[in-house]
Design a protein around this motif. Structure first.
Motif, PDB file in Angstrom:
ATOM      1  N   SER A  18       0.991  -1.080   0.005  1.00 45.34           N
ATOM      2  CA  SER A  18       0.022   0.105   0.016  1.00 45.34           C
ATOM      3  C   SER A  18       0.812   1.300  -0.112  1.00 45.34           C
ATOM      4  O   SER A  18       2.027   1.112   0.451  1.00 45.34           O
ATOM      5  N   VAL A  19       0.342   2.194  -0.491  1.00 46.62           N
ATOM      6  CA  VAL A  19       1.104   3.727  -0.939  1.00 46.62           C
ATOM      7  C   VAL A  19       0.401   4.622   0.226  1.00 46.62           C
ATOM      8  O   VAL A  19      -0.950   4.831   0.210  1.00 46.62           O
ATOM      9  N   CYS A  75      -0.562   8.057   1.926  1.00 49.63           N
ATOM     10  CA  CYS A  75      -0.451   9.409   1.509  1.00 49.63           C
ATOM     11  C   CYS A  75      -1.544  10.234   2.085  1.00 49.63           C
ATOM     12  O   CYS A  75      -2.075   9.651   2.981  1.00 49.63           O
ATOM     13  N   LEU A 104      -4.420   9.930  -4.616  1.00 51.27           N
ATOM     14  CA  LEU A 104      -5.718   9.293  -4.052  1.00 51.27           C
ATOM     15  C   LEU A 104      -6.887   9.651  -4.712  1.00 51.27           C
ATOM     16  O   LEU A 104      -7.883   8.946  -5.101  1.00 51.27           O
ATOM     17  N   THR A 117      -2.532   4.403 -10.042  1.00 51.34           N
ATOM     18  CA  THR A 117      -1.118   3.588  -9.250  1.00 51.34           C
ATOM     19  C   THR A 117      -1.885   2.403  -9.021  1.00 51.34           C
ATOM     20  O   THR A 117      -1.077   1.377  -8.826  1.00 51.34           O
ATOM     21  N   MET A 171      -3.961   2.385  -1.985  1.00 47.82           N
ATOM     22  CA  MET A 171      -3.497   3.796  -1.353  1.00 47.82           C
ATOM     23  C   MET A 171      -4.571   3.974  -0.141  1.00 47.82           C
ATOM     24  O   MET A 171      -5.492   3.505  -0.001  1.00 47.82           O
ATOM     25  N   SER A 195       3.966   8.499   0.271  1.00 49.35           N
ATOM     26  CA  SER A 195       4.075   9.360  -0.868  1.00 49.35           C
ATOM     27  C   SER A 195       3.678  10.799  -0.217  1.00 49.35           C
ATOM     28  O   SER A 195       2.711  11.184   0.366  1.00 49.35           O
TER      29      SER A 195
END
Lengths: 345, 345, 345, 345
Positions: free
Chosen positions: C81-82, C84, C91, C98, C107, C143
């Motif tokens: 997972s990113v 942010c 997002l 992404t 995300m 991020s």
């Protein structure tokens, strides 16, 4: 060490004897693979009868994650978003399966008391959506879970209301029914009332938590989705070669109300447990609607119970989760209550 | 109508009694879901013992397609290509599963007699590859199938030779062993000799065609691939919740050589059939190395046999496919030969 | 109708004359495609000099979305997972790019004042992560966006602190620098200080909003990520054939501080506007750190301004967004303030 | 060292002066980003006029790979296959882009003389397809390339014939027109005749090889595909923020026949070269239909030519590729012929 009492998860239960017997009975003679067998044909008839829907089609899959993710991708384009409660299993506990199978479709968590999406939350999500803006994933499916992972339940009216609002903006409706039998048994409604009559297009029909051996299913009420699923499942590796042994489980499960009897048994054990906990002064977060309860128990008490052979999940911060299954006996419930009373001192 | 004789596919066979008994025996008490159970732990020990490899790890999955596609994506980057024979199952009969799970990895079919990749074909593929050119998917895995879908078999030396050539260009080696037990039984080698000792990194271990109920497996000999597979399987929906009932099948399958005895039984039936066909003057495309034969039979004869209850696949153009399974009896083989003799007139 | 004054977006500005001239100058003679040209080679030297990093590698791409999504997938496995900010562009405004390029990576939005991820929010996210649980996407990248889409800016220390916390759990650090020049110009730091010295592995280097014609870039400080990007970009269709015309823009942009002069010009216009708004008693949501401001303006006043040729975005609920660009002149700012004063009446 | 003569690729050529001037002219005033500008609106009108199709819609993208892969995924479901010639660029030189964007759609190469798909090959592919079998990717799109990467060209009748056969089995038709202007100029047909009138649903309209600066385009004749592309392009990062500078290139390219004049210039240079080669006794593999030729030249001769400043691609085995562009002059062709004559000795 005292005899363990299993209250961790209905996933920890075994196979219902009726289902094991059906599997054994299907092991006679040869049958074509991949669903071209009489047991799978019978399953299709059974599903149509039980759900009172002429186009209902069942697709056996090996897990609830597969049922959810593949079912959703038959309803959601890659640029779509799946709206769900922020505590939903698909959002938190399936490791991005829906986004993977969905080609980058995203999930968007909505708030709501009791872990249920509220009409207000859905309306707010719609109001804050940039409809038709290609920078923004477009809401395409509303996914509800009943019972939720927290033991609460949507009634048919709640589902129908959300479904109507969803359809007004072009969304499809998905129901994660990993424990749907427990909800139906608790609500006393028909399977149809809780699903397609309330607007559900595709259902994840849980079976393993409630007595099956190795299969859950997608039940699609939408022929266009069904047509996609024929291919989507194969390429996901979810078409078992000896499918008769998966189909026969589901057929037995749905025959003569077995699924609802098993679920009613689990629900009754939970009701007995909840009543006992009430007598002991143990606080429940929500009144258990089906077969799951979250209760407030001091961490020291939890530790004592664990030492005493009571199997349950400590959630941290003085919270504990108890789940009953079709195998939970009254004796086990009473013994669990006895140990809880003792641990509270 | 005469009693049907099943020679269409080993997929049409049932479950071996030993495996069904093991499933029933595992249905005692509760066990944690998703693999945290004693049967799954026992399976891991069994796999390490049977394959004589300390890091071998088994991942039960519900189909050979899942085993192949997920196993391959643990070895192949999205910009990689999987080299395989042009008749390979992964290329022709899995509906793009490897490309889907692999994020757009592609498959590249190579020629070779007997449906076996030849060293020359692999060398030619390497010579015509634009190595390091980002316009071109980079060869990353060589995938072999043994026995092939056409009943031919790679010996350990053939695999080892191809594996060495593959490794010299940085490729990994995958073995689609949907019928691997039949190959091992036919060759009389050890499981290790045909797999990791010949350079295989990841094996698709077929079980359903040879007596299992609902599971095949990935066997990874590479800890880095195993680590990926823990996540890749979950998000593909291939982690069964009641995994004990999958693991126990594989454990029983691999215990005391059951898998090889079942396969030897299927192979022996095929040998008996082939011998009889030879006596009848029926031409076989290749001498059957395991449990499958392709034979030349006039379409009129094929039609008569179908009417006569012999179940097999007509491939068109005077070709017929016969497959035996662990359930095929000598009596059935002899009766099949009798009907073939009669049909030929 | 009065002369329009552009304050909607820096995306609406044109091309800096220096960059257009550089493009025209590159149109001499022939040059190999796909980056094998002298302008692209020069760009690589420029990036290494400007960022003071021997391994920095620039990859021209046609949009910030491509830079973000492709850069992230070189750092994040499909089961990752990113993390942010919940208001992040990746997002909310990239339509799942992404997740698509990342094979189902997800995300996860975190809270934080001023649209900046706070250390507390990141620590809380880590505390609520089920590390090593394959049901749960594993945090793999943090991020950050600076300036944010709301005009706020992370200082180097903030980034470094978050980066250190992220690395302590094995995460990589990505910086969405769609307007990074505005941040550097505002902070007076060096490009290195705001990026790799603060722990950034991959940077999305915005250029189009600040004077380029048709290109942004990924700048990778991680050779392993760079190696992946060579393939990831090609298969995403982001390797321009006449790459010299993309590279030359970025080279001119980074040469002799042009990017920072252009950004400083935009920032100065915003400062002048903000000061004037303060004099007029117009409330700003945050003090504008770079070239963007959100201000409270009655909807009636907004309507008057729109009629009066002031181009800006009404955000609803009495909020308006003003963005200056390198093309915004003092005269335009003063005239905008005059019209705002008049509209307020 | 003699003055180099560029015959490697039309990709190595520069920008047509008319297009560079149009870009410079568009750099006046501000314009909304992402296509909401007057130049993009004008492009849409231009495309409809030039292709004589009321629904034609152009989508600027930065590469032919993007045009092909994204265009194809708007026509092909993830379980579909794209049929193309076995030498096609999409199959061999795009690093799996179509499979990635297509969610695991696969490509299937067909034979055919002159690098052109023959009607027989397509019919054979259909005959060997297991239609409706979910184990098998279902043919969904036929993709043709004209001119091919080998300089051969499909006439309108050939395309129409293949298109009709494809449609009879439900396939859609895609045309990779990376050099489509060269084909139209060579054939003397209209753009409509070579595309939608011959059944083409989606066209990759090449422009960079023929004088554009930084853009190719998808031209969709199918409103349903166009609707998808709005989202598919954004999430692929292929919607340029300053799109006016991409659109204006395409508009200039298509205005007053510029694209066809540029292509005719390249074709005429090739014709002059081919004629001269014929006089020199150099064998051409196929008569060059557009602006590309493959010729037989001894490797020693090739080496001499390279030393002599003639830029071309040696293909190995005594084969050389020459490509002319809109910038190739008669003088350069004559000088190239002079050097070839000298090298042959």
């Amino acid at each position: 060490m005292p005899t363990p009492i299993e209250l961790r998860s209905d996933n920890a239960a075994g196979v219902a004897p009726e289902i094991l017997a059906a599997v054994a009975a299907a092991n006679a003679g040869s049958a074509l693979a991949y669903g071209a067998d009489e047991w799978t044909a019978r399953l299709q008839h059974r599903v149509r009868e039980v759900f009172e829907h002429a186009d209902a089609t069942a697709f056996p899959v090996v897990s609830g994650t597969a049922a959810n993710a593949l079912g959703l991708t038959a309803l959601c384009p890659p640029w779509g978003s799946v709206l769900c409660h922020q505590s939903a299993h698909i959002l938190n506990s399936e490791c991005g399966a829906t986004s993977m199978f969905g080609g980058g479709a995203v999930m968007r968590g909505l708030p709501g008391d009791g872990h249920l999406v509220s009409t207000e939350a859905l309306a707010h999500a719609f109001a804050t959506t940039r409809w038709g803006d290609n920078h923004h994933s477009q809401p395409a499916v509303l996914s509800l879970t009943s019972p939720t992972d927290y033991g609460t339940v949507y009634g048919p009216d709640h589902i129908a209301g959300l479904g109507e609002l969803a359809r007004s903006r072009g969304l499809r409706l998905h129901l994660d029914g990993a424990r749907i039998a427990n909800a139906i048994a608790a609500l006393g409604c028909t399977p149809a009332e809780l699903t397609w009559r309330a607007g559900v297009d595709v259902l994840s029909l849980g079976a393993t938590k409630n007595g099956a051996l190795s299969t859950d299913a997608i039940v699609s009420f939408d022929p266009a989705a069904s047509e996609q699923l024929v291919y989507r499942l194969k390429r996901a590796g979810h078409v078992a070669s000896k499918m008769r042994f998966q189909s026969v489980q589901l057929d037995a499960y749905l025959t003569d109300g077995l699924w609802l009897r098993l679920a009613a048994r689990a629900n009754a054990s939970m009701a007995r447990l909840a009543e006992g906990l009430g007598r002991l002064g143990v606080e429940l977060v929500d009144p258990p609607a089906a077969n799951m309860a979250f209760v407030r128990l001091d961490d020291v008490v939890q530790a004592r119970l664990a030492d005493d052979g009571l199997l349950f999940y400590g959630m941290g911060a003085g919270l504990a989760r108890f789940v009953t299954s079709f195998q939970t006996t009254d004796h086990e419930v009473d013994e669990a209550l006895r140990r809880i009373a003792a641990a509270k001192g």
